[in-house]
Design a protein around this motif. Structure first.
Motif, PDB file in Angstrom:
ATOM      1  N   ARG A 354       2.453 -10.224  -9.901  1.00  0.00           N
ATOM      2  CA  ARG A 354       3.463 -10.589  -8.907  1.00  0.00           C
ATOM      3  C   ARG A 354       2.750 -10.802  -7.577  1.00  0.00           C
ATOM      4  O   ARG A 354       1.907  -9.991  -7.184  1.00  0.00           O
ATOM      5  N   VAL A 355       3.095 -11.891  -6.844  1.00  0.00           N
ATOM      6  CA  VAL A 355       2.349 -12.303  -5.657  1.00  0.00           C
ATOM      7  C   VAL A 355       3.299 -12.443  -4.472  1.00  0.00           C
ATOM      8  O   VAL A 355       4.432 -12.928  -4.619  1.00  0.00           O
ATOM      9  N   GLN A 356       2.842 -12.027  -3.274  1.00  0.00           N
ATOM     10  CA  GLN A 356       3.590 -12.280  -2.045  1.00  0.00           C
ATOM     11  C   GLN A 356       3.850 -13.776  -1.889  1.00  0.00           C
ATOM     12  O   GLN A 356       2.982 -14.605  -2.171  1.00  0.00           O
ATOM     13  N   THR A 357       5.044 -14.107  -1.394  1.00  0.00           N
ATOM     14  CA  THR A 357       5.344 -15.524  -1.185  1.00  0.00           C
ATOM     15  C   THR A 357       4.578 -16.095  -0.010  1.00  0.00           C
ATOM     16  O   THR A 357       4.206 -17.276  -0.006  1.00  0.00           O
ATOM     17  N   ALA A 637       7.068   5.096 -11.931  1.00  0.00           N
ATOM     18  CA  ALA A 637       7.779   6.255 -12.461  1.00  0.00           C
ATOM     19  C   ALA A 637       7.482   6.396 -13.946  1.00  0.00           C
ATOM     20  O   ALA A 637       6.994   5.460 -14.592  1.00  0.00           O
ATOM     21  N   PRO A 638       7.772   7.566 -14.539  1.00  0.00           N
ATOM     22  CA  PRO A 638       7.512   7.738 -15.970  1.00  0.00           C
ATOM     23  C   PRO A 638       8.210   6.716 -16.858  1.00  0.00           C
ATOM     24  O   PRO A 638       7.730   6.435 -17.954  1.00  0.00           O
ATOM     25  N   ASP A 639       9.327   6.142 -16.397  1.00  0.00           N
ATOM     26  CA  ASP A 639      10.018   5.149 -17.218  1.00  0.00           C
ATOM     27  C   ASP A 639       9.500   3.738 -17.007  1.00  0.00           C
ATOM     28  O   ASP A 639      10.008   2.784 -17.599  1.00  0.00           O
ATOM     29  N   GLY A 640       8.485   3.567 -16.153  1.00  0.00           N
ATOM     30  CA  GLY A 640       7.892   2.253 -15.943  1.00  0.00           C
ATOM     31  C   GLY A 640       8.454   1.479 -14.778  1.00  0.00           C
ATOM     32  O   GLY A 640       7.988   0.364 -14.498  1.00  0.00           O
ATOM     33  N   THR A 641       9.454   2.004 -14.063  1.00  0.00           N
ATOM     34  CA  THR A 641       9.946   1.327 -12.874  1.00  0.00           C
ATOM     35  C   THR A 641       8.941   1.489 -11.733  1.00  0.00           C
ATOM     36  O   THR A 641       8.220   2.478 -11.646  1.00  0.00           O
ATOM     37  N   VAL A 642       8.903   0.495 -10.842  1.00  0.00           N
ATOM     38  CA  VAL A 642       7.944   0.479  -9.737  1.00  0.00           C
ATOM     39  C   VAL A 642       8.712   0.505  -8.423  1.00  0.00           C
ATOM     40  O   VAL A 642       9.729  -0.176  -8.261  1.00  0.00           O
ATOM     41  N   SER A 643       8.216   1.297  -7.472  1.00  0.00           N
ATOM     42  CA  SER A 643       8.781   1.311  -6.125  1.00  0.00           C
ATOM     43  C   SER A 643       7.667   1.063  -5.124  1.00  0.00           C
ATOM     44  O   SER A 643       6.478   1.231  -5.428  1.00  0.00           O
ATOM     45  N   THR A 644       8.053   0.660  -3.919  1.00  0.00           N
ATOM     46  CA  THR A 644       7.069   0.333  -2.892  1.00  0.00           C
ATOM     47  C   THR A 644       7.493   0.908  -1.557  1.00  0.00           C
ATOM     48  O   THR A 644       8.690   1.075  -1.278  1.00  0.00           O
ATOM     49  N   SER A 651      -1.205   0.219  11.255  1.00  0.00           N
ATOM     50  CA  SER A 651      -1.605   1.551  11.724  1.00  0.00           C
ATOM     51  C   SER A 651      -0.421   2.367  12.217  1.00  0.00           C
ATOM     52  O   SER A 651      -0.600   3.354  12.944  1.00  0.00           O
ATOM     53  N   GLY A 652       0.793   1.991  11.840  1.00  0.00           N
ATOM     54  CA  GLY A 652       1.990   2.653  12.337  1.00  0.00           C
ATOM     55  C   GLY A 652       2.656   3.555  11.332  1.00  0.00           C
ATOM     56  O   GLY A 652       2.038   4.045  10.386  1.00  0.00           O
ATOM     57  N   GLY A 653       3.965   3.775  11.527  1.00  0.00           N
ATOM     58  CA  GLY A 653       4.757   4.614  10.650  1.00  0.00           C
ATOM     59  C   GLY A 653       5.132   3.906   9.372  1.00  0.00           C
ATOM     60  O   GLY A 653       4.616   2.817   9.059  1.00  0.00           O
ATOM     61  N   TRP A 654       6.048   4.522   8.654  1.00  0.00           N
ATOM     62  CA  TRP A 654       6.370   4.040   7.320  1.00  0.00           C
ATOM     63  C   TRP A 654       7.861   3.787   7.165  1.00  0.00           C
ATOM     64  O   TRP A 654       8.688   4.495   7.733  1.00  0.00           O
ATOM     65  N   GLY A 655       8.170   2.778   6.348  1.00  0.00           N
ATOM     66  CA  GLY A 655       9.537   2.546   5.949  1.00  0.00           C
ATOM     67  C   GLY A 655       9.952   3.496   4.842  1.00  0.00           C
ATOM     68  O   GLY A 655       9.315   4.528   4.610  1.00  0.00           O
ATOM     69  N   THR A 656      10.991   3.171   4.129  1.00  0.00           N
ATOM     70  CA  THR A 656      11.473   3.991   3.023  1.00  0.00           C
ATOM     71  C   THR A 656      11.048   3.372   1.695  1.00  0.00           C
ATOM     72  O   THR A 656      10.731   2.180   1.610  1.00  0.00           O
ATOM     73  N   TRP A 657      11.023   4.189   0.675  1.00  0.00           N
ATOM     74  CA  TRP A 657      10.712   3.689  -0.659  1.00  0.00           C
ATOM     75  C   TRP A 657      11.822   2.764  -1.139  1.00  0.00           C
ATOM     76  O   TRP A 657      13.006   3.082  -1.010  1.00  0.00           O
ATOM     77  N   GLN A 658      11.422   1.629  -1.703  1.00  0.00           N
ATOM     78  CA  GLN A 658      12.364   0.629  -2.198  1.00  0.00           C
ATOM     79  C   GLN A 658      11.956   0.175  -3.590  1.00  0.00           C
ATOM     80  O   GLN A 658      10.759   0.178  -3.928  1.00  0.00           O
ATOM     81  N   PRO A 659      12.914  -0.236  -4.438  1.00  0.00           N
ATOM     82  CA  PRO A 659      12.546  -0.774  -5.760  1.00  0.00           C
ATOM     83  C   PRO A 659      11.683  -2.026  -5.602  1.00  0.00           C
ATOM     84  O   PRO A 659      11.893  -2.839  -4.698  1.00  0.00           O
ATOM     85  N   PHE A 660      10.711  -2.177  -6.500  1.00  0.00           N
ATOM     86  CA  PHE A 660       9.844  -3.355  -6.495  1.00  0.00           C
ATOM     87  C   PHE A 660      10.189  -4.195  -7.717  1.00  0.00           C
ATOM     88  O   PHE A 660       9.481  -4.207  -8.723  1.00  0.00           O
TER      89      PHE A 660
END
Length: 674
Positions: A354-357, A637-644, A651-660
């Motif tokens: 999977r590639v960034q657009t 995850a153990p079921d094979g789902t991916v999050s990002t 160099s800043g803070g972080w967003g929240t985990w989201q489904p990929f």
């Protein structure tokens, strides 16, 4: 009905190995065997969780399974109340044996009353650990470990029905330095008890054995396996010994190895003699038990962090298990400035991508089939012009394959890169721009390397022996002055060694086997920090924390190891540099319910530890910086789902985990052999 563990042993007992043991008699000679099988495991599925029956949430640790004469399956195990993620239970509070029953091995399992309670009046019994149950002549025998003022003891209780248990009136069978985790097998005309022990105060961790003709009176101890680890520098790594006989070979399962959730296997034609050099495979399980239900062989996984007991098919195979790439999925920035994410399809292990657009964006194209069926996710080399070279292990571990990116972002065809190999290689870049790869042979047979003949060229040198320890794939870091440095762990994970270039793009030093720590639970991680120093991060044995060793100055010698850098972890941490050079480190605790995070300050010191996610996660995340300078994390995850999870700014803070996306990938336990 006899124990299923005994069934697996007894089926080959008359034809299996033994030699004079020094334990009160001789065992029958081994049947000739030319080549042992290699041992691995399939995917684990959940079998039983005592918390599902209501009441306090509890774990199951060292355990056993037995089928009674009426066909009912019984499970007995260490139990205790679960603790918050990232914390470690107090094993001294393990004072009851859990008990559950089922009509079939796969369930459904029903929680029963505790099978046994600790009895301080019984020779000072302090805890109940590691039950093993077998049936002989109509009586069930439960062997277990218990403490006491006179030292660790192995005790015995008997039962006519697996419900009511009576301790042996005469007291413990024997005591030892750390004697625990008994397992009993019938070998010829003897019973043999294998158990976890130490060779002496501060001495090596061993698997000891004693023999008996009546299950009550046991011989003096003998050593059947010696690990290079010693009590002075390690938690025990010879726990939960389990021995299986098959086709003239004996297989010893013991751990934890490769972190808390790991068990190594050793093969011998002599059931009283195993060595670290007889490595025969790995299963990603803690306190593994082998069991057969008539339809095949299975292996279990359990532990403090595992939410009960899990079951996977045990694989007896003709080829050695392979070490999985550290990153699953694997992510890298390509020559067009877009991130590429690579994974294996769970159905057929075909490589998908999977590639960034657009460079630096948060939008992605669809998953696409991008390669053949592979044994591992890929590793990457980056040429000086930004073009990628991708390396992976072919299906079945027969060899390495690679693919080269062109300047316009398209790719060459897949090309054979040589082999066989035991993992996808580590890739470094010389100061003059030539890529160099470092590969481990099947089952750690050797280390080897080859390099581009010119920077960016598609022609490579021949393979050349690189020497060194072979307990897993090597890793490579690059000093501030451009000299590469390679790190590798011992065959029994008893050491970390390193070797470095004497000059940029030049020859190599000898191996230094004293880098430490000794032993090491997993292949370490190396990264260059904000001050230009290499820093090495190593998982402690048993998965109990991560140690850190930085260089004293860029391209210089090394400072001492620093203690618990991160808490309990499934593997050495993921470490990635922010756009300003500060490192960020991430680790997932065993059980996958907690991800922790630390980051580097401008002066090279580190922040306090913080919780970064609550999963479930199978392994430490993968990470890469995009063209805008933001780090992207990817976790499976153990079921094979991916999050990002993505930095909100370089160099800043972080967003929240989201489904990929909504596509599943192969859930591979990164960093372990499978």
């Amino acid at each position: 009905m006899i124990s299923r563990r005994r069934l697996l042993v007894a089926t080959a007992a008359t034809a299996a190995a033994a030699a004079t043991t020094g334990l009160g008699g001789s065992l029958p000679p081994a049947r000739a065997a030319t080549e042992h099988a290699w041992v691995g495991a399939g995917a684990f599925t959940h079998l039983y969780d005592p918390a599902a029956s209501g009441g306090a949430a509890q774990y199951i640790n060292d355990h056993c399974l037995i089928r009674a004469t009426d066909g009912t399956w019984h499970l007995f195990g260490i139990t205790g109340n679960t603790v918050p993620p990232g914390q470690t239970p107090d094993s001294g509070l393990e004072r009851d044996f859990a008990h559950a029953t089922a009509p079939a091995l796969t369930g459904p399992w029903t929680r029963q009353a505790y099978a046994l309670h600790v009895d301080p009046d019984y020779y000072g019994e302090e805890h109940l650990w590691a039950p093993y149950v077998l049936e002989h002549d109509g009586t069930y025998y439960m062997f277990y470990a218990a403490g006491g003022q006179d030292g660790p003891a192995v005790n015995l209780a008997t039962s006519p029905d697996l419900e009511t248990w009576t301790r042996l009136p005469s007291g413990p069978l024997f005591r030892g330095l750390v004697a625990r985790d008994p397992f009993v097998a019938r070998v010829g005309d003897h019973w043999v008890m294998y158990y976890c022990e130490m060779a002496g105060p501060g001495g090596n961790h061993i698997v000891a054995a004693r023999t008996s003709t009546d299950l009550v009176h046991w011989s003096a101890a003998s050593t059947v396996f010696t690990d290079p680890a010693t009590g002075a520098n390690s938690a025990p790594v010879t726990e939960s010994p389990f021995v299986v006989a098959r086709d003239g070979w004996w297989y010893l399962f013991t751990g934890p190895r490769g972190g808390y959730e790991g068990t190594d296997v050793y093969a011998s034609t002599d059931p009283m003699s195993f060595t670290p050099g007889q490595y025969a495979g790995h299963v990603p399980a803690h306190a593994a038990e082998v069991v057969s239900d008539g339809g095949g062989d299975w292996v279990t996984n359990c532990g403090w962090y595992e939410a009960g007991v899990h079951l996977a098919p045990l694989h007896w195979q003709s080829t050695a298990p392979t070490w999985q790439s550290r990153d699953n999925p694997a992510v890298v920035l390509d020559v067009t400035g877009r991130l590429n994410v690579f994974a294996l399809d769970p159905a057929d292990r075909i490589l998908i991508r999977r590639v960034q657009t657009d460079p630096g964006s948060d939008t992605w194209g669809d998953w696409e089939q991008w390669g053949p069926s592979l044994d591992t996710t890929p590793t990457f080399g980056v040429n000086t012009d930004g073009r990628l070279e991708l390396f992976a292990l072919t299906e079945g571990g027969t060899g390495l394959t690679y693919r080269v990116q062109k300047a316009n972002g398209t790719w060459s065809d897949w090309v054979d890169f040589g082999g066989p190999a035991g993992a996808a290689p580590a890739v470094g870049r010389n100061l003059d721009g030539r890529l160099e790869v470092f590969a481990v042979g099947p089952a750690g047979a050797y280390l080897t390397h080859r390099w581009q003949n010119q920077p960016g060229a598609e022609n490579w040198s021949d393979w050349e022996t690189f020497g060194g320890p072979t307990g897993g794939p090597p890793i490579v870091g690059t000093n501030a002055d451009g000299r590469m440095e390679v790190f590798a762990i011992g065959a029994a994970r008893e050491l970390i060694a390193h070797r470095w270039q004497n000059a940029p793009s030049g020859g190599w030093s000898d191996w230094d086997a004293a880098f430490g720590p000794t032993p090491c639970g997993d292949v370490p991680t190396v990264a260059r920090d904000v001050q230009g120093r290499l820093e090495v991060f190593a998982l402690n044995p048993y998965g109990g924390g991560v140690a850190l060793r930085p260089q004293q100055a860029p391209s210089s010698g090394w400072s001492p190891w620093q203690g618990d850098f991160l808490g309990v972890s499934v593997a050495s941490p993921t470490v990635v540099a922010s756009a300003d050079g500060r490192l960020e480190a991430f680790a997932v605790a065993p059980g996958g319910t907690l991800m922790t995070h630390r980051w580097q300050q401008a002066d090279g010191t580190w922040s306090a530890r913080e919780t970064f996610g609550t999963g479930p996660y199978l392994a430490n995340p993968s990470a890469a910086r995009d063209a805008a300078g933001r780090i992207h994390l990817f976790a499976v995850a153990p079921d094979g789902t991916v999050s990002t999870c993505v930095q909100t700014a370089p160099s800043g803070g972080w967003g929240t985990w989201q489904p990929f996306g909504n596509r599943l990938i192969a859930a591979l336990p990164a960093g372990q052999a499978t």
